[in-house]
Design a protein around this motif. Structure first.
Motif, PDB file in Angstrom:
ATOM      1  N   SER A   1      -3.800  -6.782  15.256  1.00  0.00           N
ATOM      2  CA  SER A   1      -4.934  -6.182  14.554  1.00  0.00           C
ATOM      3  C   SER A   1      -4.590  -6.049  13.067  1.00  0.00           C
ATOM      4  O   SER A   1      -3.427  -6.188  12.640  1.00  0.00           O
ATOM      5  CB  SER A   1      -5.262  -4.801  15.149  1.00  0.00           C
ATOM      6  N   GLU A   2      -5.623  -5.774  12.280  1.00  0.00           N
ATOM      7  CA  GLU A   2      -5.412  -5.644  10.834  1.00  0.00           C
ATOM      8  C   GLU A   2      -4.510  -4.463  10.519  1.00  0.00           C
ATOM      9  O   GLU A   2      -3.648  -4.525   9.637  1.00  0.00           O
ATOM     10  CB  GLU A   2      -6.775  -5.472  10.136  1.00  0.00           C
ATOM     11  N   ASP A   3      -4.655  -3.361  11.244  1.00  0.00           N
ATOM     12  CA  ASP A   3      -3.801  -2.195  11.009  1.00  0.00           C
ATOM     13  C   ASP A   3      -2.352  -2.503  11.331  1.00  0.00           C
ATOM     14  O   ASP A   3      -1.427  -2.097  10.597  1.00  0.00           O
ATOM     15  CB  ASP A   3      -4.295  -1.008  11.858  1.00  0.00           C
ATOM     16  N   ALA A   4      -2.152  -3.231  12.423  1.00  0.00           N
ATOM     17  CA  ALA A   4      -0.777  -3.572  12.807  1.00  0.00           C
ATOM     18  C   ALA A   4      -0.163  -4.504  11.779  1.00  0.00           C
ATOM     19  O   ALA A   4       1.028  -4.373  11.436  1.00  0.00           O
ATOM     20  CB  ALA A   4      -0.761  -4.215  14.189  1.00  0.00           C
ATOM     21  N   SER A   5      -0.962  -5.487  11.304  1.00  0.00           N
ATOM     22  CA  SER A   5      -0.439  -6.397  10.283  1.00  0.00           C
ATOM     23  C   SER A   5      -0.071  -5.637   9.012  1.00  0.00           C
ATOM     24  O   SER A   5       0.963  -5.888   8.389  1.00  0.00           O
ATOM     25  CB  SER A   5      -1.481  -7.477   9.974  1.00  0.00           C
ATOM     26  N   ASP A   6      -0.923  -4.690   8.626  1.00  0.00           N
ATOM     27  CA  ASP A   6      -0.598  -3.890   7.421  1.00  0.00           C
ATOM     28  C   ASP A   6       0.673  -3.078   7.630  1.00  0.00           C
ATOM     29  O   ASP A   6       1.507  -2.937   6.719  1.00  0.00           O
ATOM     30  CB  ASP A   6      -1.771  -2.960   7.096  1.00  0.00           C
TER      31      ASP A   6
END
Length: 527
Positions: free
Chosen positions: A331-336
């Protein structure tokens, strides 16, 4: 006796001798004048008696001529001679009176003899006058016979003898005076010799007294002071001599005793102080050893921690990169989150590398890969790796030095980053070549540093007021790392203010190595 009293007595005696000698001299002069005057009077009286005798004979001759051949000038010549005789008699009487004043009544006999001579002269003159006044005519031979009888009797037998007696007495008086003068001069000479000998004796006694009372005590005083100067208080000072020197010797001995006691007390205090200093030095050395041991342990611990942290940080950084590249389902949060983990790991890894560099330099284990390198290339590579524009000034020819290219480029990049973070927008880099060294200067037009901040700029984790107060990122290890790398090369790092404003950091490097090659690094890198 005090030397002042003793030498006062000597001085008084010598003054007495001198006064006596002066008085004797004055008395001799006065006595000589008296004798000269007496001799002069005797000689004057003798001359007057001779003149009287001559005038009497001339007078009697005039009277005889007048009786025999007649008085041609009516008695004028006789009157003149009689006047001269009277004058001579007065002069003799005056001279005798002066002699009486000088020598006393012993000259009265001369005055009485003079009166008798004067009476005889008057009686002869009266007889001749009676002979001339007789009115009867007398034969020539009768007059001659009476005149001859008068001359032979009254003049030759009485008057002539008295005049001769007066002359003999005056001559005898002159001889007597001369004899007395000679005797006095001899006596005076003996007295002068006696006074001189006595003065010489007193002077010799004074010299002996001076030697015993002054000179020898002064010599002993000099020796005693020499012993005191050499801190030798064992031998008492014995001056001797006069009372002043004996009192001075007592004072010196008292002072020597006081100094000896003080010296003993000082020696005891010195011994106690040395013992105390030795004990404190031993304690201080123990503390220094503990501090050095603690400092070495701290440096070793920092190096070990930095070395050990590199492996897990490398793993974290590698796993985050792999996960971000291979996983498309995150997910985008995990990537960040993974991106932040990767960036934080990079930053932490950079801090660890800096700490390890500083720790190795402080432990003397920073290893350099020195090679003959053109410093222009190192400066250009660093500027190329730097994201902001930099004004570069380099010589046209090669500037070659024996350096670790990677470490030196790391130092230049650290200075450029330091100028970008804490300086102004304009950054300059300059390379200069000297006879035995080279200089790399990084300058900016920022606010610069104060004198207190310059003295702390190379301390680990120190950040200036223009950085900490404005929220500028940085670990505070940039300049310490630069200093460690440059000093490992045998160079120096200097901070100076620019005349136009800003800070100027200069790296000075020798062209050839100055330091011994560092032994094999015991801290090995991993990963």
């Amino acid at each position: 006796m005090r030397s002042s009293t003793l030498f006062g007595i000597y001085a008084a005696v010598l003054v007495g001798f001198l006064g006596g000698l002066a008085g004797l001299t004055l008395y001799s002069l006065e006595k000589s004048r008296w004798w000269d005057a007496r001799i002069s009077l005797a000689q004057e009286s003798y001359g007057l008696h001779l003149r009287l005798e001559a005038d009497l004979y001339r007078l009697f001759k005039q009277h005889g001529d007048a009786l025999l051949i007649g008085d041609r000038d009516d008695g004028i010549s006789e009157a003149e001679l009689q006047a001269k005789i009277d004058t001579t008699l007065d002069s003799i009487r005056t001279t005798i009176a002066r002699e009486i004043l000088m020598v006393g009544d012993e000259e009265i006999e001369e005055l009485e003899l003079l009166d008798e001579i004067e009476d005889d002269i008057e009686s002869v003159n009266a007889a001749i006058a009676n002979l001339s006044a007789n009115g009867s005519r007398i034969e020539t031979f009768v007059r001659i016979e009476r005149l001859a009888a008068l001359l032979d009797g009254d003049i030759d037998d009485e008057l002539d003898q008295k005049i001769q007696a007066a002359l003999d007495e005056e001559a005898e008086e002159v001889d007597e005076v001369l004899s007395e003068a000679s005797a006095f001069r001899k006596w005076n000479e003996r007295l002068v010799y006696l006074i001189v000998l006595a003065a010489i004796g007193v002077l010799l006694v004074a010299l002996v007294s001076f030697n015993r009372q002054i000179r020898k005590p002064l010599t002993r005083l000099a020796d005693g002071i020499g012993h005191l100067r050499g801190a030798d208080y064992s031998k008492p000072v014995s001056l001797g001599g006069s009372q002043e020197f004996r009192e001075l010797g007592t004072v010196l001995n008292s002072m020597a005793e006081g100094l000896a006691a003080r010296e003993a007390s000082r020696a005891e205090q010195k011994r106690q102080l040395e013992d105390t200093v030795a004990a404190r030095t031993f304690e201080l050395q123990q503390l220094i050893d503990k501090l050095e041991t603690g400092e070495e342990n701290r440096k070793r611990l920092m190096a070990d921690i930095s070395h050990e942290l590199r492996t897990p940080l490398a793993i974290i950084l590698g796993e985050a990169d792999v996960t971000l590249r291979t996983s498309e389902t995150l997910s985008e949060d995990a990537s960040d989150s993974l991106a932040r983990i990767r960036d934080s790991a990079k930053h932490t890894n950079q801090i660890v590398d800096d700490m390890l560099t500083v720790a190795r330099f402080e432990a003397g284990q920073l290893r350099l890969d020195r090679k003959e390198t053109d410093l222009r290339k190192i400066l250009r590579d660093a500027v190329a790796m730097f994201p902001d524009p930099v004004q570069v000034e380099t010589p046209e020819s090669k500037v070659v030095a024996s350096v670790d290219e990677v470490r030196l480029r790391q130092s230049v990049l650290a200075l450029l980053q330091n100028a970008r973070r804490y300086g102004g927008p304009t950054i300059g880099a300059m390379l200069e070549e000297g006879l035995a060294s080279c200089k790399i200067t990084i300058e900016d037009d920022g606010p610069g540093l104060s004198a207190a901040e310059k003295s702390q700029a190379f301390d680990r984790f120190f950040r200036g007021s223009n950085a900490s107060g404005q929220g500028i990122e940085g670990s505070g290890l940039g300049l310490p790392v630069v200093k460690s790398i440059v000093e490992a090369h045998g160079g120096t790092v200097d901070l100076q203010d620019r005349q136009e404003g800003g800070l100027m950091i200069t790296i000075t490097l020798p062209k050839s190595p100055r330091m011994k090659v560092v032994q094999t690094d015991v801290l090995r890198e991993t990963g």
